[in-house]
Design an enzyme around this catalytic site. Structure first.
Site, mmCIF file in Angstrom:
data_model
loop_
_atom_site.group_PDB
_atom_site.id
_atom_site.type_symbol
_atom_site.label_atom_id
_atom_site.label_comp_id
_atom_site.label_asym_id
_atom_site.label_seq_id
_atom_site.Cartn_x
_atom_site.Cartn_y
_atom_site.Cartn_z
ATOM 1 N N LYS A 231 52.071 17.501 8.018
ATOM 2 C CA LYS A 231 53.093 18.310 7.387
ATOM 3 C C LYS A 231 52.966 19.523 7.979
ATOM 4 O O LYS A 231 54.219 20.246 8.024
ATOM 5 C CB LYS A 231 52.862 18.397 5.806
ATOM 6 C CG LYS A 231 52.732 17.187 5.256
ATOM 7 C CD LYS A 231 53.453 16.945 4.213
ATOM 8 C CE LYS A 231 53.289 15.390 3.714
ATOM 9 N NZ LYS A 231 52.063 14.550 4.162
ATOM 10 N N CYS B 272 50.072 10.558 -2.036
ATOM 11 C CA CYS B 272 50.453 9.159 -1.498
ATOM 12 C C CYS B 272 49.876 8.174 -2.208
ATOM 13 O O CYS B 272 49.113 7.206 -1.986
ATOM 14 C CB CYS B 272 49.899 8.998 0.014
ATOM 15 S SG CYS B 272 48.044 9.237 0.088
ATOM 16 N N ALA C 230 45.063 19.517 6.366
ATOM 17 C CA ALA C 230 44.384 18.505 7.558
ATOM 18 C C ALA C 230 45.005 17.304 7.302
ATOM 19 O O ALA C 230 44.994 16.846 6.077
ATOM 20 C CB ALA C 230 43.082 18.867 7.583
ATOM 21 N N GLY D 141 47.130 17.843 9.645
ATOM 22 C CA GLY D 141 48.372 18.640 10.282
ATOM 23 C C GLY D 141 49.706 18.119 10.334
ATOM 24 O O GLY D 141 50.577 18.584 11.065
ATOM 25 N N ARG E 255 37.605 19.526 8.826
ATOM 26 C CA ARG E 255 38.825 18.990 8.952
ATOM 27 C C ARG E 255 39.580 20.079 9.428
ATOM 28 O O ARG E 255 40.744 20.118 9.796
ATOM 29 C CB ARG E 255 39.318 18.678 7.416
ATOM 30 C CG ARG E 255 38.582 17.205 7.267
ATOM 31 C CD ARG E 255 39.018 16.410 5.763
ATOM 32 N NE ARG E 255 40.414 16.314 5.693
ATOM 33 C CZ ARG E 255 41.198 15.285 6.253
ATOM 34 N NH1 ARG E 255 40.611 14.457 6.930
ATOM 35 N NH2 ARG E 255 42.233 15.215 5.828
HETATM 36 C C1 SAM Z 1 46.711 14.325 1.614
HETATM 37 S S1 SAM Z 1 45.743 15.204 2.636
HETATM 38 C C2 SAM Z 1 46.454 16.191 3.356
HETATM 39 C C3 SAM Z 1 47.250 15.484 4.426
HETATM 40 C C4 SAM Z 1 47.907 16.794 5.304
HETATM 41 N N1 SAM Z 1 48.951 17.496 4.263
HETATM 42 C C5 SAM Z 1 48.810 15.996 6.381
HETATM 43 O O1 SAM Z 1 50.130 16.074 6.394
HETATM 44 O O2 SAM Z 1 48.258 15.988 7.606
HETATM 45 C C6 SAM Z 1 44.904 16.106 1.363
HETATM 46 C C7 SAM Z 1 43.746 17.152 2.039
HETATM 47 O O3 SAM Z 1 43.431 17.983 0.895
HETATM 48 C C8 SAM Z 1 41.991 18.478 1.208
HETATM 49 N N2 SAM Z 1 41.116 18.485 -0.165
HETATM 50 C C9 SAM Z 1 40.179 17.747 -0.460
HETATM 51 N N3 SAM Z 1 39.819 18.329 -1.745
HETATM 52 C C10 SAM Z 1 40.489 19.425 -1.809
HETATM 53 C C11 SAM Z 1 40.606 20.469 -3.089
HETATM 54 N N4 SAM Z 1 39.630 20.598 -4.045
HETATM 55 N N5 SAM Z 1 41.466 21.550 -2.846
HETATM 56 C C12 SAM Z 1 42.331 21.407 -1.870
HETATM 57 N N6 SAM Z 1 42.367 20.778 -0.687
HETATM 58 C C13 SAM Z 1 41.417 19.496 -0.780
HETATM 59 C C14 SAM Z 1 41.525 17.317 2.058
HETATM 60 O O4 SAM Z 1 40.595 17.438 2.718
HETATM 61 C C15 SAM Z 1 42.669 16.718 2.724
HETATM 62 O O5 SAM Z 1 42.941 17.226 4.252
#
Ligand code: SAM
Length: 465
Positions: A115, A230, A111, A113, A138
């Site tokens: 990537k 990031c 989320a 979305g 999300r």
């Molecule tokens: C950097 S963001 C992802 C952005 C997404 N890849 C994009 O390009 O739009 C990281 C995501 O990891 C999720 N997240 C948080 N804790 C997590 C966990 N323990 N395991 C996996 N995902 C997690 C968050 O909710 C968030 O949506």
């Protein structure tokens, strides 16, 4: 922009960047660039008169941030607003995978979305993308963006990383865009500065290690891991990849870079990572490393036992009713849950069923129609699908104001009459359904996705056309 950076962060970055630090800090005070990625499947042949994000074929910089909400084409999934550095994912895929082959790909932290929609555009039609987001609210936003993109070969799941252990050696590629301390977002999101601390960096690094271990078995031997954050600190980046290499048989994969891109390769214990700094690239802070799991890429032998499928296929009658609503219907399997008919590419049936058996799937393929006795109601994802057969419907072109009123779910008057479903489109790209009932038009745009802001007196220009 005047920003107060945490002292410890500044010290760390000074160590990392040495004489470049001043240029880095100056760049952080500049506004962040705005960029979008075009959905070529929806606007084939569109020539975009904007500067290209150089490591992509479909990413473009905008001169300033427009009011995206008031552009009908964003609601139609014609483009996605995405930070430029993270579009480097395209190079990881193009340089390390045979994209002409069907691949099974996991985007673990999906989320909202960015990537996932990018990956969906890069993969061949016979490929499966499992786009996951652990946080349920999300995951719904992710499903919305996947639906708008309209690829049709994506399963959206909402699982904890450890659940992927139930799918051993399933994926050819795993993308882990990990939750991180967000240093690279400082100029876009001042709250990331507030939340930054050394303890949080440590916590993030440990959480990333846990995530990597939880999903590791789901990657096929010979498969590719694309890891990104990031943030700039080494703990969450190269050090975590070196940590993984110390536990598992993996090799770091090198990518070719053009010098003018400004991306900085960094080495640590035989690991190469790619670093994006705002004084070097026109984008936000980002890190990416690509790792190959040791072993061959042969697929695991299929069990010969007769399988009990979880997916239920639609009856002959129902599939005949909707077949011509899709281009190339013979390439799809038609599924039915209660009154909902949906379609997934037929070659993905087995793999999709396995995902259904093991994970919590919240959206799959393309929802096509709701069966109401002998009548069918077309569903919104069908309107947004890249595979919709427009010829099966009465299509109505809307102007900008009509389109925005439709997207606000207002009553619209087209001066028409009759009794049929109408596919409403703007600049040739479908927006959704309406039903003509006599002189009335019933607006079927999904309530939860509607534009909530008032329309200004003067409507803005479209962003890409
Ligand atoms: C950097 S963001 C992802 C952005 C997404 N890849 C994009 O390009 O739009 C990281 C995501 O990891 C999720 N997240 C948080 N804790 C997590 C966990 N323990 N395991 C996996 N995902 C997690 C968050 O909710 C968030 O949506």
């Amino acid at each position: 922009m005047n920003m107060q950076l945490p002292n410890t962060f500044t010290e760390r970055m000074q160590r990392l960047l040495a004489q470049d630090y001043r240029a880095f800090e100056e760049a952080l005070a500049q506004p962040a660039p705005v960029s979008i990625r075009i959905n070529r499947a929806k606007v084939p042949g569109l020539s975009v008169n904007l500067p290209l994000v150089p490591w992509t074929t479909s990413g473009f910089y905008l001169p300033e941030r427009p009011l995206f909400t008031l552009d009908p084409l964003i609601h139609a999934g014609a483009y996605y607003v995405q930070e430029a550095s993270s579009m480097f994912l395209e190079q990881a895929f193009k340089q390390t995978c045979d994209l002409s082959q069907p691949l099974q790909v996991l985007d673990l932290c999906g989320a909202p979305g960015g990537k996932s929609t990018h990956i969906a555009s890069l993969l061949s039609a016979g490929s499966l993308l499992v786009s996951n987001e652990v946080i349920r609210s999300r995951a719904n936003i992710l499903a919305e963006n996947i639906t708008k993109w309209g690829s049709g070969n994506v399963l959206v799941t909402s699982n904890d990383p450890r659940d992927f252990g139930k799918l051993p050696s399933f994926f050819d590629v795993m993308v882990i865009d990990a939750p991180c301390s967000g240093e690279g977002m400082f100029r876009k999101d001042p709250q990331a500065i507030e939340e930054w601390s050394e303890e949080n960096v440590n916590l993030c690094a440990l959480r990333q290690q846990r995530i990597l271990m939880d999903v590791w078995d789901a990657l096929k031997p010979g498969g590719m891991l694309v890891y990104s954050t990031c943030t700039w600190n080494e703990q969450e980046n190269e050090e975590n990849m070196a940590w993984l290499a110390a536990q598992e048989q993996i090799e770091s994969v090198q990518l070719e870079l053009q010098p003018e891109w400004g991306i900085v390769p960094a080495q640590l214990n035989g690991i190469t990572g790619y670093r994006f700094y705002p004084h070097k690239v026109n984008g936000e802070g980002f890190f990416m490393a690509v790792m190959r799991k040791a072993g061959g890429t042969e697929s695991s032998p299929k069990s010969s036992r007769k399988k009990k499928y979880k997916l239920t296929t639609a009856g002959k009658k129902e599939r005949e009713l909707v077949q011509n609503w899709f281009q190339k219907p013979e390439e799809y399997e038609w599924l039915q849950y209660g009154e909902i008919l949906s379609a997934i590419p037929a070659n993905l049936f087995e793999a999709a069923d396995e995902v259904y058996q093991k994970l919590y799937v919240i959206y799959a393929g393309t929802e096509i129609a709701e069966v109401k006795g002998k009548k069918l109601k077309p569903l919104h994802p069908l309107a947004l699908s890249q595979h919709l057969n427009k010829k099966a419907f009465a299509v109505v072109d809307l102007d900008m104001e009509q389109a925005l009123r439709y997207l606000r779910k207002e009553d619209i008057n087209l001066g028409s009459s009759g009794n049929e479903w109408l596919l409403l489109q703007y600049q040739n790209i479908p927006l959704g359904w309406a039903k003509q009932v006599g002189n009335r038009i019933n607006n079927y745009f999904p309530k939860e996705w509607r534009i909530r802001m008032d329309l200004p007196q003067e409507l803005p220009q479209g962003v890409i056309a």
